[in-house]
Each structure stands twice: as structure tokens, then as C-alpha cells.
Design an enzyme around this catalytic site. Structure first.
Site, PDB file in Angstrom:
ATOM      1  N   HIS A   1       0.835  -1.200   0.000  1.00  0.00           N
ATOM      2  CA  HIS A   1       0.000   0.000   0.000  1.00  0.00           C
ATOM      3  C   HIS A   1       0.872   1.253   0.000  1.00  0.00           C
ATOM      4  CE1 HIS A   1      -3.461   2.490   0.909  1.00  0.00           C
ATOM      5  NE2 HIS A   1      -2.870   2.962   1.985  1.00  0.00           N
ATOM      6  N   THR A   2       0.449   2.232  -0.769  1.00  0.00           N
ATOM      7  CA  THR A   2       1.082   3.553  -0.773  1.00  0.00           C
ATOM      8  C   THR A   2       0.024   4.565  -0.374  1.00  0.00           C
ATOM      9  OG1 THR A   2       2.507   2.867  -2.610  1.00  0.00           O
ATOM     10  CG2 THR A   2       2.342   5.234  -2.189  1.00  0.00           C
TER      11      THR A   2
ATOM     12  N   LEU B   1       2.919  16.062  -5.671  1.00  0.00           N
ATOM     13  CA  LEU B   1       4.292  16.497  -5.377  1.00  0.00           C
ATOM     14  C   LEU B   1       5.311  15.382  -5.623  1.00  0.00           C
ATOM     15  CD1 LEU B   1       3.539  18.383  -2.025  1.00  0.00           C
ATOM     16  CD2 LEU B   1       3.771  19.371  -4.321  1.00  0.00           C
TER      17      LEU B   1
ATOM     18  N   SER C   1       6.139   8.575  -5.681  1.00  0.00           N
ATOM     19  CA  SER C   1       7.278   8.114  -6.471  1.00  0.00           C
ATOM     20  C   SER C   1       8.547   8.066  -5.620  1.00  0.00           C
ATOM     21  CB  SER C   1       7.476   9.035  -7.679  1.00  0.00           C
ATOM     22  OG  SER C   1       8.580   8.614  -8.438  1.00  0.00           O
TER      23      SER C   1
ATOM     24  N   CYS D   1       0.639  -3.371  -4.499  1.00  0.00           N
ATOM     25  CA  CYS D   1       0.024  -2.039  -4.502  1.00  0.00           C
ATOM     26  C   CYS D   1      -0.245  -1.592  -5.937  1.00  0.00           C
ATOM     27  CB  CYS D   1       0.958  -1.049  -3.815  1.00  0.00           C
ATOM     28  SG  CYS D   1       0.466   0.669  -3.983  1.00  0.00           S
ATOM     29  N   SER D   2      -1.465  -1.157  -6.209  1.00  0.00           N
ATOM     30  CA  SER D   2      -1.830  -0.753  -7.574  1.00  0.00           C
ATOM     31  C   SER D   2      -1.044   0.462  -8.047  1.00  0.00           C
ATOM     32  CB  SER D   2      -3.331  -0.498  -7.678  1.00  0.00           C
ATOM     33  OG  SER D   2      -3.716   0.552  -6.816  1.00  0.00           O
ATOM     34  N   TYR D   3      -0.684   1.364  -7.145  1.00  0.00           N
ATOM     35  CA  TYR D   3       0.133   2.514  -7.572  1.00  0.00           C
ATOM     36  C   TYR D   3       1.474   2.028  -8.116  1.00  0.00           C
ATOM     37  CZ  TYR D   3       3.206   6.473  -7.724  1.00  0.00           C
ATOM     38  OH  TYR D   3       4.122   7.399  -8.162  1.00  0.00           O
TER      39      TYR D   3
ATOM     40  N   ARG E   1       6.066   3.979 -15.514  1.00  0.00           N
ATOM     41  CA  ARG E   1       6.777   5.253 -15.693  1.00  0.00           C
ATOM     42  C   ARG E   1       8.280   5.124 -15.443  1.00  0.00           C
ATOM     43  NH1 ARG E   1       2.811   9.420 -12.387  1.00  0.00           N
ATOM     44  NH2 ARG E   1       1.047   9.277 -13.822  1.00  0.00           N
TER      45      ARG E   1
END
Length: 111
Positions: free
Chosen positions: A50-51, A60, A64, A85-87, A95
Site C-alpha cells: 500500500h502507498t 508532489l 514516487s 500495490c496498484s500505484y 513510468r
């Protein structure tokens, strides 16, 4: 002029990320933003679960920076990553494909 370039330098450096080993997360110094993980396979694999970045700090690049801290840690400890985590799986890795070699081999074979 010196203060303007110092401000620009600190803006590109991003927030200071701290490893909170006890809570198994990487977090900003104020503990408001964090990335949580569990260790599996006898500590050889970091499963990023999780993020979280509070609404007031979104946009911001904090998420990342948290990912980079976790991936750097995994790399320096010869660990692989499971991007639960999906992020991480849907945003960070596409990316930043240079981190793909750290993704767990078991996941790569199922892709």
C-alpha cells in the site's frame, strides 16, 4: 540568486524518506505519507502492499519518492519486489521501467 537555486535543488531532491523497519514501511519524516510492505520468502522478497499520500500532499511526486526508497532498499539488500500495490504496478513501474528487473521472477513468468 543563491537562495533561488538552493530552493530549486531541494525541490528536485524531494522529501526525505525514512525507513521505519519496525512498522515495515518507508515514510516521510512527518510520517504522513508512507509505503507499506511485508517480507516473504525468508526475507528475500518485499511485497509492497500500500502507498498512501494525504490529499494535501498529492501532486508532489511523494509516492514516487517512496517507491524509489523501497526499491533502492530492496536492491541494496538483494531482494526482489512483488508490486501488490496498484500505484506501484499500474503507475510507478510503467513510468520507471528501469526498476522492472527487481520485480519477482515468479510474477514475470505469469505475465
Amino acid at each position: 540568486m543563491a537562495s533561488a537555486s538552493a530552493t530549486a535543488a531541494s525541490a528536485t531532491e524531494g522529501p526525505r524518506i525514512v525507513w521505519n523497519e519496525k512498522q515495515r514501511r518507508f515514510e516521510t519524516e512527518d510520517k504522513e505519507a508512507y509505503i507499506e510492505y511485508v517480507l516473504v520468502n525468508d526475507g528475500k522478497v518485499m511485497d509492497i502492499l500500500h502507498t498512501f499520500v494525504p490529499r494535501s500532499k498529492r501532486g508532489l511526486s511523494i509516492a514516487s519518492h517512496l517507491c524509489v526508497a523501497a526499491f533502492d532498499h530492496a536492491k541494496s539488500h538483494s531482494m526482489s519486489i512483488i508490486p501488490t500495490c496498484s500505484y506501484v504496478s499500474d503507475t510507478f513501474l510503467p513510468r520507471n521501467p528501469s526498476w522492472n528487473p527487481l520485480v519477482s521472477e515468479e510474477l514475470k513468468s505469469s505475465m
